[in-house]
Design a protein around this motif. Structure first.
Motif, PDB file in Angstrom:
ATOM      1  N   PHE A  98     -62.949 -53.357  -3.699  1.00 44.43           N
ATOM      2  CA  PHE A  98     -63.991 -53.665  -2.729  1.00 44.43           C
ATOM      3  C   PHE A  98     -65.322 -53.183  -3.280  1.00 44.43           C
ATOM      4  N   LEU A  99     -66.382 -53.835  -2.800  1.00 40.73           N
ATOM      5  CA  LEU A  99     -67.719 -53.657  -3.336  1.00 40.73           C
ATOM      6  C   LEU A  99     -68.620 -53.010  -2.292  1.00 40.73           C
ATOM      7  N   GLU A 100     -69.591 -52.224  -2.796  1.00 39.74           N
ATOM      8  CA  GLU A 100     -70.605 -51.618  -1.929  1.00 39.74           C
ATOM      9  C   GLU A 100     -71.975 -51.857  -2.561  1.00 39.74           C
ATOM     10  N   MET A 101     -72.941 -52.296  -1.746  1.00 42.33           N
ATOM     11  CA  MET A 101     -74.288 -52.538  -2.220  1.00 42.33           C
ATOM     12  C   MET A 101     -75.272 -51.882  -1.267  1.00 42.33           C
ATOM     13  N   CYS A 102     -76.317 -51.248  -1.812  1.00 46.44           N
ATOM     14  CA  CYS A 102     -77.347 -50.599  -1.001  1.00 46.44           C
ATOM     15  C   CYS A 102     -78.719 -50.999  -1.524  1.00 46.44           C
ATOM     16  N   TRP A 103     -79.706 -51.066  -0.666  1.00 42.57           N
ATOM     17  CA  TRP A 103     -81.078 -51.421  -1.028  1.00 42.57           C
ATOM     18  C   TRP A 103     -82.004 -51.009   0.109  1.00 42.57           C
ATOM     19  N   GLN A 104     -83.325 -51.087  -0.184  1.00 37.17           N
ATOM     20  CA  GLN A 104     -84.363 -50.815   0.813  1.00 37.17           C
ATOM     21  C   GLN A 104     -85.165 -52.082   1.057  1.00 37.17           C
ATOM     22  N   ASP A 105     -85.536 -52.281   2.312  1.00 39.80           N
ATOM     23  CA  ASP A 105     -86.239 -53.518   2.673  1.00 39.80           C
ATOM     24  C   ASP A 105     -87.636 -53.590   2.058  1.00 39.80           C
ATOM     25  N   ASP A 106     -88.303 -52.480   1.951  1.00 41.39           N
ATOM     26  CA  ASP A 106     -89.686 -52.504   1.478  1.00 41.39           C
ATOM     27  C   ASP A 106     -89.815 -52.355  -0.036  1.00 41.39           C
ATOM     28  N   ALA A 129     -80.648 -50.225   8.167  1.00 38.72           N
ATOM     29  CA  ALA A 129     -81.669 -49.205   7.929  1.00 38.72           C
ATOM     30  C   ALA A 129     -82.232 -48.690   9.250  1.00 38.72           C
ATOM     31  N   THR A 130     -82.541 -47.390   9.274  1.00 38.80           N
ATOM     32  CA  THR A 130     -83.152 -46.734  10.434  1.00 38.80           C
ATOM     33  C   THR A 130     -84.323 -45.887   9.942  1.00 38.80           C
ATOM     34  N   LYS A 131     -84.989 -45.218  10.846  1.00 38.42           N
ATOM     35  CA  LYS A 131     -86.103 -44.347  10.477  1.00 38.42           C
ATOM     36  C   LYS A 131     -85.631 -43.162   9.653  1.00 38.42           C
ATOM     37  N   ASP A 132     -84.461 -42.632  10.010  1.00 37.26           N
ATOM     38  CA  ASP A 132     -83.943 -41.482   9.267  1.00 37.26           C
ATOM     39  C   ASP A 132     -83.409 -41.887   7.903  1.00 37.26           C
ATOM     40  N   ASP A 133     -82.783 -43.042   7.816  1.00 36.97           N
ATOM     41  CA  ASP A 133     -82.188 -43.502   6.564  1.00 36.97           C
ATOM     42  C   ASP A 133     -82.672 -44.923   6.300  1.00 36.97           C
ATOM     43  N   PRO A 134     -83.627 -45.146   5.379  1.00 34.08           N
ATOM     44  CA  PRO A 134     -84.160 -46.503   5.154  1.00 34.08           C
ATOM     45  C   PRO A 134     -83.243 -47.393   4.325  1.00 34.08           C
ATOM     46  N   GLN A 135     -82.085 -46.896   3.901  1.00 36.22           N
ATOM     47  CA  GLN A 135     -81.189 -47.660   3.054  1.00 36.22           C
ATOM     48  C   GLN A 135     -80.336 -48.614   3.895  1.00 36.22           C
ATOM     49  N   ASN A 136     -80.159 -49.832   3.392  1.00 38.94           N
ATOM     50  CA  ASN A 136     -79.194 -50.783   3.931  1.00 38.94           C
ATOM     51  C   ASN A 136     -77.963 -50.760   3.035  1.00 38.94           C
ATOM     52  N   PRO A 180     -77.364 -53.708  15.224  1.00 42.97           N
ATOM     53  CA  PRO A 180     -77.432 -52.987  16.510  1.00 42.97           C
ATOM     54  C   PRO A 180     -78.378 -53.625  17.520  1.00 42.97           C
ATOM     55  N   ASP A 181     -79.470 -54.252  17.075  1.00 42.05           N
ATOM     56  CA  ASP A 181     -80.418 -54.867  18.020  1.00 42.05           C
ATOM     57  C   ASP A 181     -80.130 -56.348  18.241  1.00 42.05           C
ATOM     58  N   ASP A 182     -79.024 -56.891  17.714  1.00 42.62           N
ATOM     59  CA  ASP A 182     -78.589 -58.277  17.920  1.00 42.62           C
ATOM     60  C   ASP A 182     -79.600 -59.298  17.390  1.00 42.62           C
ATOM     61  N   THR A 183     -80.382 -58.935  16.361  1.00 46.37           N
ATOM     62  CA  THR A 183     -81.339 -59.880  15.773  1.00 46.37           C
ATOM     63  C   THR A 183     -80.949 -60.290  14.362  1.00 46.37           C
ATOM     64  N   PHE A 184     -79.821 -59.787  13.886  1.00 46.67           N
ATOM     65  CA  PHE A 184     -79.424 -60.066  12.510  1.00 46.67           C
ATOM     66  C   PHE A 184     -77.904 -60.091  12.445  1.00 46.67           C
ATOM     67  N   MET A 185     -77.375 -60.869  11.493  1.00 48.13           N
ATOM     68  CA  MET A 185     -75.931 -60.977  11.296  1.00 48.13           C
ATOM     69  C   MET A 185     -75.630 -61.020   9.807  1.00 48.13           C
ATOM     70  N   TYR A 186     -74.414 -60.507   9.474  1.00 46.11           N
ATOM     71  CA  TYR A 186     -73.838 -60.690   8.148  1.00 46.11           C
ATOM     72  C   TYR A 186     -72.547 -61.483   8.301  1.00 46.11           C
ATOM     73  N   SER A 187     -72.250 -62.295   7.285  1.00 48.29           N
ATOM     74  CA  SER A 187     -71.009 -63.071   7.293  1.00 48.29           C
ATOM     75  C   SER A 187     -70.407 -63.033   5.900  1.00 48.29           C
ATOM     76  N   ALA A 188     -69.069 -62.999   5.850  1.00 51.17           N
ATOM     77  CA  ALA A 188     -68.317 -63.031   4.593  1.00 51.17           C
ATOM     78  C   ALA A 188     -67.253 -64.106   4.725  1.00 51.17           C
ATOM     79  N   GLY A 189     -67.107 -64.889   3.659  1.00 43.87           N
ATOM     80  CA  GLY A 189     -66.190 -66.017   3.715  1.00 43.87           C
ATOM     81  C   GLY A 189     -65.127 -65.964   2.655  1.00 43.87           C
ATOM     82  N   MET A 190     -64.225 -66.948   2.735  1.00 47.74           N
ATOM     83  CA  MET A 190     -63.156 -67.056   1.757  1.00 47.74           C
ATOM     84  C   MET A 190     -63.670 -67.586   0.416  1.00 47.74           C
TER      85      MET A 190
END
Length: 1387
Positions: free
Chosen positions: A540-548, A522-529, A477-487
């Motif tokens: 399909f796969l789902e992964m969640c974690w916390q930065d800290d 992650a946001t203030k309300d929900d720290p999970q990525n 959302p703040d345009d400082t990070f990106m994710y990419s998925a490849g073949m």
């Protein structure tokens, strides 16, 4: 658990509604709103009809398949309505047929391979499925394991369209049959096998013989007519000449006889043919009911196609060069002609950009349902697209470069270009100031606004890490990070601030090719990525974690195809996450959309599945899932109102997202708010502005030239118009002169007729007076009889009303009794239901507990058994190491036992799964019971609230009753005061009564005068009618005289031309006998007819001449010449008689004019008299109003006096109470002696208040006031044995006061009744006066009022009722009037 698609309405409701479907109590529901595209080619895939829209109006509509849905496309407003209720096993639509009445449509559907051929019937008006017809697989197909054949064509037959004929077809080795159905009863009537024949079309003629059904089938080397009667079918010979049966018949249809020509060799005459384009391949045509438009389906590659409209109304005058320009797409802007590769949405405009395999870019507006812009890339092949958030620019990735285009009004123009090859993914940042481009394994980030003359667009970052081309990229959302998925199956994170790769998501790396990527930061309300990806492996796969937190990564693997087998699974190809991070949407290779709650709660989360797009096959078999290609991209709009999906079939779906919470809709409308879009701003190039300016200048020049030319033509037309007006004026003057001459002649004739009319009028007047007198006598007699009958009926009606009131009261009592019984029964049944529900709850809890215990016990037993088997197997294996050869057979036995145990374990797993299914059913049943219990509890709560409200109302009524009782004591006191002050009021009322009587006498006198005036006016009208009749008789006599004169003139003219004396003598004698003696002609000379004919011209001249022509008459002879002749004596006498008749006619006309003037004078005098009477009546009405106001004022004074009387009485009562307290001992002794006369008590605010006996008697003596009279005061009646007044020491103290009050009350009631009767009589007089004023010329009055010689008759019944003491009888009786007419009084 897949579900049928729920098709929403085209518009949202203005308020929140509760969802009736228990499946959508919480979550999101997909509601299909619109679609761009068409499915084909199938048989008759586009049909014209007039259908009813959601607003209730009939609109011109197209019916065609879109994806896996059947839709109605309203051409007026370009909206769509989707059909609902399709079976869940449907994979594709193979054919359509509309009945002749256009009420239902049959759809040939392709279901699962084990179901057989299938056809569904839908109602066009309700858009719901009404019937599903299934033809099961044959025994041969089941034995051979072949896929079932499918219905490919269908048609309705029969007079009432109750017969449906379907044709099944397929590949080689499959059976082909014609199946006839009674679709209303879902009954198969007959089956006609087709051997060695491939049928592609079945059709039914419109004019079939009664009692039979005829159908025709066609195909390669096949054309037959079938007659269906009973349970059999007969095939007629082919209706074609010999030698044409070997042709390949693609299609056929039946025509009416009126379209054929007389030429037998060529019976159907072509009107005109057009060549549109070599790229178009038409497979279906349909025409509107008015034959004004034709819509055709053009097939393109990969099953995609387009709908084109062609005007048929101007086909006769249209040239071949204009035909191509007249063909327009049905959907504005057209459709994709192949699969859609990429999709992107705009933030500030309602735009969706798509790139198709047809090398075209299209920008769709999802609020107007149109294609705003289309651009064809002729030489380059586009691969990806990205829309700027502002909606003003678009990025397109090509094979050799990436171009940034400016979006103009109707096209795009190149703004900048970057030489990047094989770019597969483009994505603007959320702010729009950067964009990411994926070329192979490299991700490059460029500045949107930065530019260098040497290097072009500024490249900010370049990331490398993938070993295969990058497929998807996602910004934070703040345009400082990106994710990419490849073949290559890798997912990486890229930190733009540190310009480095982040390996937080390396656990998602697999040996697969990822096609979809979504993430929640992650946001203030929900720290999970959270990150979710989908690939080609069907999961399909789902992964969640916390930065800290380190080592907090959790990964889940979700099987996208659920419980389906590996050959039938529906793999996920694309993912989309709602902007509120509540729902996850997955697009599959089968064209379906699945909805999940986000975040995912388990590896097998619950989901709902919706059919959307049609999957495209690379092979020829539907069972080969590896060849399926479905949804390619999907995204949610910024407000989460719509989900937009694209697929390989070339269609775009706009799906509404309705969120439910506790069964209520969270969005009142799915239409987006236009205020969030910047739709007014568009780019316009300077070249276009200059071109438009030049066009404006050219148009201004042309306008000036047209004005000059117009002024010249206008001047020329004005000149010609003036000439025409002049000619018309001359013709008009000439015609006016002729009409004036004719008018003078007609005026003379009219004057003669008027004279005759006045003579007839005088003769008929006398007769009219006599007839009028007789009619008046008869009317008076009938009026008396009807008045007597009216009085008798009024008495009967009054008795009937009393009887009906008694019956109604009895019925109300019975109804209240039944209501109490029903309420008691309801309470009993409610208690029983509570007991049953409680028992069912306990049973459900016990069953669930027992089931858990059994399940745990079975699992423990299975584990123990497996451990034992494993230990025994290990012991056996250790022993066999020493003697391998000796224990070889034993090892084989153990392997066999192990296989059996595995099989048993699988059976136990299946059994456990069965138990889980039963548990889910029991749980659903328990939920339903809980919902029912909740509903009953709500109902009980509502009833308790209603009972509490009723109790509050009863308490309020009791309080009001206590207040009224207190007020009654005050009124009693006021009444005593009024009795004292009643004398002056009674005198005033007597004066008013005398005044009303005098006014009534005056009104009666005026009525008599008015009736006399009416009688005189009627006599005059009768005289006028009589004179009219006399005038008519005189006119007839005058006509007879004129005819006789004409005949005499003709005879005289014939006499003048005769020269033979004998003939002249005989003609004179005949004329004498005919005209003087009145004898008929017995014979005529032979030349009489000839002479009359000869002198016809002279007769005509005499007819047109004036009265002097009688003396100027002369014979002309046969030669046509001659002068004046000397008139004979007879001619002179005849002329004198004519002059006398003319003088009499003038006298009659003069007399008629005098009568007319007299009649006008009389009418004016009558009008003046009428106006004077109206003025007098107005003054009388005003006086009545004054009396009425005085009466109201007197009533108010009376109420005030009653109030004062009650106050005095209350003060006297209080004084007596104080005296009673002083003498408490004497009062107790006196109370013991009169224990039988205890007064009544009434509760007042928790205390007991005594009510005097006089008030109770007062309530008993109240009169019943009539419905149209004012309320009367209650009569204070007294018993023979008066009771003791409260506060008095003896019985005789209140007797005199009570007698006085009784007398005053009687007098007051009598005066009130007199006043009411006077008011009634005044009202009747006002009504009579109003009728007299409204009908001044009427013969009789509806209610005549004549004064009786004795004035006491008017109040006779009033005096009788006053003498009677019963107030109720006085209220019900009505007064009667004695009306006199002349000397004899009539009732």
């Amino acid at each position: 658990m897949p579900a049928n698609p729920s098709l929403g309405e085209t518009g949202g409701a203005p308020s929140r509604r509760r969802n009736k479907d228990a499946e959508f109590q919480n979550g999101v529901k997909l509601m299909f709103r619109h679609g761009f595209g068409v499915h084909g080619p199938i048989r008759d895939n586009v049909l014209f009809l007039s259908a009813e829209s959601d607003s209730g109006s009939m609109k011109e509509t197209l019916l065609y398949p879109l994806g896996q849905h059947l839709i109605l496309h309203y051409l007026d407003d370009n909206t769509m309505a989707f059909f609902a209720g399709a079976p869940s096993n449907v994979r594709a639509i193979l054919g359509m047929s509309l009945c002749s009445r256009k009420r239902v449509v049959a759809v040939c559907e392709q279901g699962d391979s084990a179901d057989g051929a299938q056809c569904s019937v839908y109602n066009v008006k309700t858009r719901n499925r009404v019937r599903t017809l299934v033809y099961p697989r044959s025994a041969q197909e089941v034995r051979s394991g072949q896929e079932a054949s499918h219905f490919t064509s269908a048609c309705f037959a029969g007079k009432d369209n109750n017969t449906l004929v379907t044709v099944s077809g397929g590949g080689s080795g499959r059976e082909r049959n014609v199946v006839v159905w009674d679709w209303m009863a879902q009954k198969q009537r007959m089956t006609i096998p087709l051997t060695n024949t491939s049928v592609t079309r079945v059709c039914a003629p419109s004019d079939f013989p009664p009692g039979t059904v005829q159908i025709t089938t066609s195909g390669p080397q096949h054309l037959r007519v079938w007659t269906l009667q009973g349970e059999g079918a007969a095939a007629k010979p082919t209706p074609l000449p010999q030698g044409r049966e070997a042709e390949n018949f693609v299609d056929h249809t039946w025509l009416s006889h009126d379209v054929q020509t007389d030429d037998r060799k060529d019976p159907y005459m072509p009107i005109k043919s057009f060549y549109i384009s070599k790229d178009e391949n038409f497979t279906s045509l349909t025409c509107s009911a008015s034959d004004e438009h034709c819509v055709c389906f053009s097939r393109h590659r990969e099953g995609a196609g387009s709908l084109l409209a062609f005007p048929l109304g101007s086909v006769d005058v249209m040239s071949e060069s204009d035909a191509a320009a007249s063909v327009t797409p049905v959907s504005p802007g057209g459709l994709h002609e192949g699969g859609i590769i990429a999709l992107d949405l705009c933030l500030q405009k309602p735009y969706a950009a798509t790139i198709g395999s047809d090398r075209s870019l299209r920008i769709w507006n999802y609020t107007k349902w149109t294609c705003e812009l289309t651009h064809k890339f002729m030489n380059d092949e586009p691969t990806c697209v990205a829309l700027h958030p502002a909606g003003t620019q678009v990025l397109v990735g090509l094979r050799e470069r990436v171009r940034l285009y400016n979006i103009m009004v109707d096209d795009i123009k190149v703004f900048r270009e970057v030489p990047l090859k094989n770019c597969r993914e483009l994505k603007f940042s959320n702010g729009g100031h950067m964009f990411a481009a994926c070329m192979g394994i490299t991700i490059s980030v460029f500045s949107t606004y930065g530019f260098s003359v040497l290097s072009g667009m500024n490249q900010l970052y370049s990331f490398t890490g993938h070993i295969s081309p990058v497929k998807r990229v996602l910004w934070s959302p703040d345009d400082t990070f990106m994710y990419s998925a490849g073949m290559d199956g890798n997912v990486y994170g890229w930190d733009l601030v540190k310009n480095a790769r982040v390996d937080d998501v390396n656990m998602l790396n697999r040996t697969t090719s990822y096609t979809g990527l979504v993430a929640q930061f992650a946001t203030k309300d929900d720290p999970q990525n959270r990150v979710a990806v989908c690939g080609t492996e069907g999961e399909f796969l789902e992964m969640c974690w916390q930065d800290d937190k380190k080592e907090s990564h959790v990964i889940q693997t979700i099987q996208s195809y659920g419980n389906a087998g590996p050959t039938e699974r529906d793999t996920v190809t694309s993912l989309a996450l709602s902007n509120n991070k509540k729902f996850l949407f997955a697009g599959t290779s089968g064209g379906n959309v699945k909805t999940f709650d986000w975040p995912l709660d388990s590896e097998k989360p619950l989901y709902k599945e919706y059919r959307a797009h049609q999957p495209v096959l690379s092979g020829s078999s539907m069972s080969n899932q590896k060849s399926l290609r479905g949804i390619t991209a999907m995204e949610c709009t910024a407000d989460d109102n719509y989900l937009i999906t694209t697929a390989e079939d070339g269609t775009v779906f706009v799906i509404g997202l309705q969120e439910f919470a506790f069964g209520f809709e969270q969005r009142p409308s799915l239409d987006p708010d236009v205020r969030q879009f910047n739709s007014d701003a568009v780019f316009v190039s300077s070249d276009e502005v200059e071109e438009r300016k030049e066009m404006v200048l050219d148009l201004q020049k042309k306008l000036a030239e047209l004005k000059t030319e117009h002024e010249y033509h206008q001047h020329d037309r004005e000149k010609s118009f003036l000439n025409e007006v002049k000619e018309l004026q001359e013709d008009k003057e000439k015609a006016l002169h002729e009409q004036k001459v004719l008018y003078d002649q007609l005026q003379d004739d009219l004057n003669q007729v008027k004279r005759q009319m006045h003579e007839n009028l005088e003769a008929a007047e006398s007769n009219h007076v006599q007839v009028t007198q007789e009619l008046e006598n008869q009317f008076e007699h009938k009026l008396a009889v009807e008045m007597e009958r009216f009085d008798r009926l009024a008495e009967e009606i009054e008795a009937m009303q009393q009887k009906c009131e008694g019956l109604l009261e009895a019925q109300a009592v019975e109804h209240e009794k039944q209501t109490r019984q029903i309420e008691q029964k309801a309470s009993k049944s409610e208690k029983a239901l509570h007991t049953i529900i409680h028992r069912m709850k306990e049973d459900a809890e016990h069953n669930e507990k027992m089931y858990r215990e059994v399940l745990d016990q079975q699992e423990d037993e299975y584990e123990m058994e497996l451990l034992k088997q494993m230990k025994s197997a290990e012991t056996t294996l250790n022993g066999e190491k020493d003697a391998t050869k000796e224990k070889h057979n034993q090892i084989q036995n153990m392997a066999t036992k192990r296989a059996q145990l595995k099989k048993k374990n699988e059976e136990l797993k299946l059994r456990s799964q069965h138990h889980e299914n039963e548990y889910s059913k029991e749980k659903a049943r328990r939920d339903k019971l809980e919902e029912t219990l909740t509903h009953i509890e709500l109902h009980m709560k509502e009833r308790e609230d209603a009972l509490s409200d009723k109790e509050k109302t009863i308490l309020k009524l009791r309080s009001t009753n206590r207040t009224l009782d207190n007020f009654r004591y005050v009124l009693d006191h006021r009444l005593q005061q009024l009795m004292k002050e009643r004398g002056p009021i009674a005198k005033h009322i007597e004066g008013l009564t005398k005044h009303v009587r005098a006014m009534y006498d005056e009104l009666v006198t005026e009525f008599n005068k008015k009736r006399e005036m009416d009688r005189l006016q009627e006599q005059k009208q009768l005289k006028i009618h009589t004179q009219d009749k006399e005038i008519v008789g005189i006119r007839n006599q005058l006509r007879d005289s004129e005819r006789e004169l004409h005949s005499i003139k003709r005879e005289l003219t014939s006499m003048v031309g005769i020269t033979v004396p004998k003939e002249l003598e005989s003609i004179v004698k005949d004329a004498y006998r005919k005209f003087v003696r009145g004898e008929s002609d017995k014979g005529q000379p032979p030349n009489h007819k000839k002479v009359t004919t000869t002198h016809a011209v002279a007769e005509e001249e005499d007819d047109d001449g004036d009265e002097g022509g009688l003396y100027a008459m002369g014979g002309t002879g046969k030669g046509g010449g001659g002068g004046r002749k000397k008139m004979t004596v007879d001619e002179v006498e005849l002329a004198e008689k004519a002059m006398e008749a003319q003088r009499q006619t003038k006298w009659v006309q003069k007399t008629a004019d005098d009568l007319k003037r007299r009649l006008t004078v009389e009418n004016k005098a009558s009008g003046r008299n009428t106006r004077n009477k109206l003025a007098e009546n107005t003054s009388l009405i005003s006086e009545c109003n004054e009396l009425r106001r005085e009466n109201v004022a007197l009533k108010r004074d009376k109420d005030a006096l009653i109030h004062d009387l009650s106050d005095i009485k209350e003060r006297a009562r209080r004084k007596k109470m104080l005296a009673a307290e002083a003498s408490l001992h004497e009062q107790s002794t006196l109370g013991a002696s009169v224990t039988g006369d205890v007064p009544e008590t009434v509760p007042v605010q928790g205390t007991q208040m005594k009510v005097s006996a006089s008030l109770a008697e007062l309530n008993k003596g109240r009169t019943i006031a009539p419905s149209n009279s004012a309320k009367t005061m209650p009569i204070m009646g007294m018993d023979e044995d008066p009771r003791l007044f409260k506060g008095s020491r003896s019985r005789g103290n209140g007797t005199a006061l009570k007698n006085d009050l009784l007398d005053l009350q009687k007098k007051l009631d009598q005066r009130t009744r007199e006043t009411e009767m006077q008011r009634i009589e005044i009202t009747r007089l006002r009504e009579s006066m109003r009728q007299v004023a409204m009908t001044p010329g009427a013969k009789t009055l509806d209610a005549p009022l004549v004064q009786q010689p004795s004035g006491n008759v008017l109040y006779r019944n009033l005096d009788d009722s006053a003498g009677d003491g019963d107030g109720a009888r006085a209220g019900k009786n009505t007064s009667k009037l004695l009306v006199t007419s002349g000397a004899s009084p009539q009732k």
